[in-house]
Write a protein that holds these residues in place. Sequence first.
Motif, short mmCIF file in Angstrom:
data_model
loop_
_atom_site.label_atom_id
_atom_site.label_comp_id
_atom_site.label_asym_id
_atom_site.label_seq_id
_atom_site.Cartn_x
_atom_site.Cartn_y
_atom_site.Cartn_z
N GLY A 109 0.83 -1.19 0.00
CA GLY A 109 0.00 0.00 0.00
C GLY A 109 0.87 1.24 0.00
N TRP A 110 0.24 2.36 0.24
CA TRP A 110 1.00 3.61 0.29
C TRP A 110 0.28 4.59 1.20
CZ3 TRP A 110 -0.39 8.55 -1.63
CH2 TRP A 110 -1.62 8.61 -2.29
N HIS A 111 1.04 5.56 1.69
CA HIS A 111 0.52 6.61 2.55
C HIS A 111 1.14 7.94 2.13
CE1 HIS A 111 -1.03 3.69 5.46
NE2 HIS A 111 0.11 3.05 5.31
N PRO A 112 0.36 9.01 2.11
CA PRO A 112 0.96 10.33 1.90
C PRO A 112 1.76 10.72 3.14
CG PRO A 112 -1.40 10.52 2.28
CD PRO A 112 -1.09 9.06 2.25
N LEU A 113 2.79 11.51 2.94
CA LEU A 113 3.59 12.02 4.05
C LEU A 113 3.16 13.45 4.35
CD1 LEU A 113 7.11 10.67 3.00
CD2 LEU A 113 5.55 9.73 4.74
N ALA A 114 3.32 13.85 5.59
CA ALA A 114 2.98 15.21 5.98
C ALA A 114 3.82 16.20 5.16
CB ALA A 114 3.24 15.41 7.47
N GLY A 115 3.20 17.21 4.65
CA GLY A 115 3.89 18.21 3.84
C GLY A 115 3.88 17.83 2.38
N ALA A 116 4.69 16.88 2.01
CA ALA A 116 4.76 16.41 0.62
C ALA A 116 5.43 15.05 0.61
CB ALA A 116 5.55 17.40 -0.23
N GLY A 117 5.15 14.32 -0.42
CA GLY A 117 5.78 13.03 -0.60
C GLY A 117 4.87 11.89 -0.19
N LYS A 118 5.40 10.70 -0.32
CA LYS A 118 4.64 9.49 0.02
C LYS A 118 5.61 8.40 0.40
CE LYS A 118 4.52 7.59 -4.66
NZ LYS A 118 5.30 8.67 -5.28
N VAL A 119 5.06 7.36 1.00
CA VAL A 119 5.82 6.14 1.26
C VAL A 119 5.00 4.98 0.70
CG1 VAL A 119 4.87 5.84 3.61
CG2 VAL A 119 7.03 4.74 2.98
N VAL A 120 5.66 4.13 -0.07
CA VAL A 120 5.05 2.92 -0.61
C VAL A 120 5.69 1.76 0.13
CG1 VAL A 120 4.57 1.56 -2.68
CG2 VAL A 120 4.81 4.05 -2.86
N TRP A 121 4.86 0.87 0.66
CA TRP A 121 5.36 -0.21 1.48
C TRP A 121 4.87 -1.57 0.98
CZ3 TRP A 121 1.37 -3.04 3.31
CH2 TRP A 121 0.13 -2.42 3.42
N ALA A 122 5.63 -2.59 1.34
CA ALA A 122 5.25 -3.98 1.03
C ALA A 122 5.56 -4.81 2.26
CB ALA A 122 6.02 -4.49 -0.19
N LEU A 123 4.65 -5.72 2.58
CA LEU A 123 4.75 -6.57 3.76
C LEU A 123 5.10 -8.00 3.35
CD1 LEU A 123 4.13 -6.83 6.88
CD2 LEU A 123 1.82 -7.48 6.17
N PHE A 124 6.03 -8.60 4.07
CA PHE A 124 6.47 -9.97 3.82
C PHE A 124 6.34 -10.78 5.10
CE2 PHE A 124 8.61 -7.15 0.98
CZ PHE A 124 8.56 -7.80 -0.24
#
Length: 171
Positions: A137-152
């Motif tokens: 999934g992904w989450h927006p970051l405060a201010g600007a940007g994002k983080v895309v993550w994957a779970l294993f």
Amino acid sequence: MGAGPALTADPDVVTCTLIPRYEAVKAARDFTRSSLQRWGLADLFDDVALVASELVTNALRHALHLRAGDPEGRIPRQGQSDSPDLPIRISLVHRSPQVVCAVSDPSSTGPVARDADYIAESGRGLHLVDSFSHSWGWHPLAGAGKVVWALFDSHGAAAPADSGGGRHRRA
């Protein structure tokens, strides 16, 4: 290539800042290998490294659209100017029985999986992420940007894809 792993108080949370160049993908794989080996999880390397490579490649390709004068999002080669104001970071978190691979970049635009085009040269990266991870999934970051993550799952291979159209979620 990267600035090196960040030192944290928690040995199961590691982060590496990547220089926005082609070589960053190899640096992300090397960082992933050494981190997983340190945790005794080397058997996860193939899946996590493939996903890390895809997420870093996407971050480089799409986040660099923000680079002034570079609407194509071209990635500079070694020796060309770097832009320190466009950080791309890879983080790995081990919380048994799970490992999370997260890549952050300055673009606020979320990832969108496209329909598979079997003759296209690109566009299948998120399908690989979905196939090799338990979920993503992904989450927006405060201010600007994002983080895309994957779970294993560190106790075995990624769970097979469900037939309901994917497992990713935006929270």
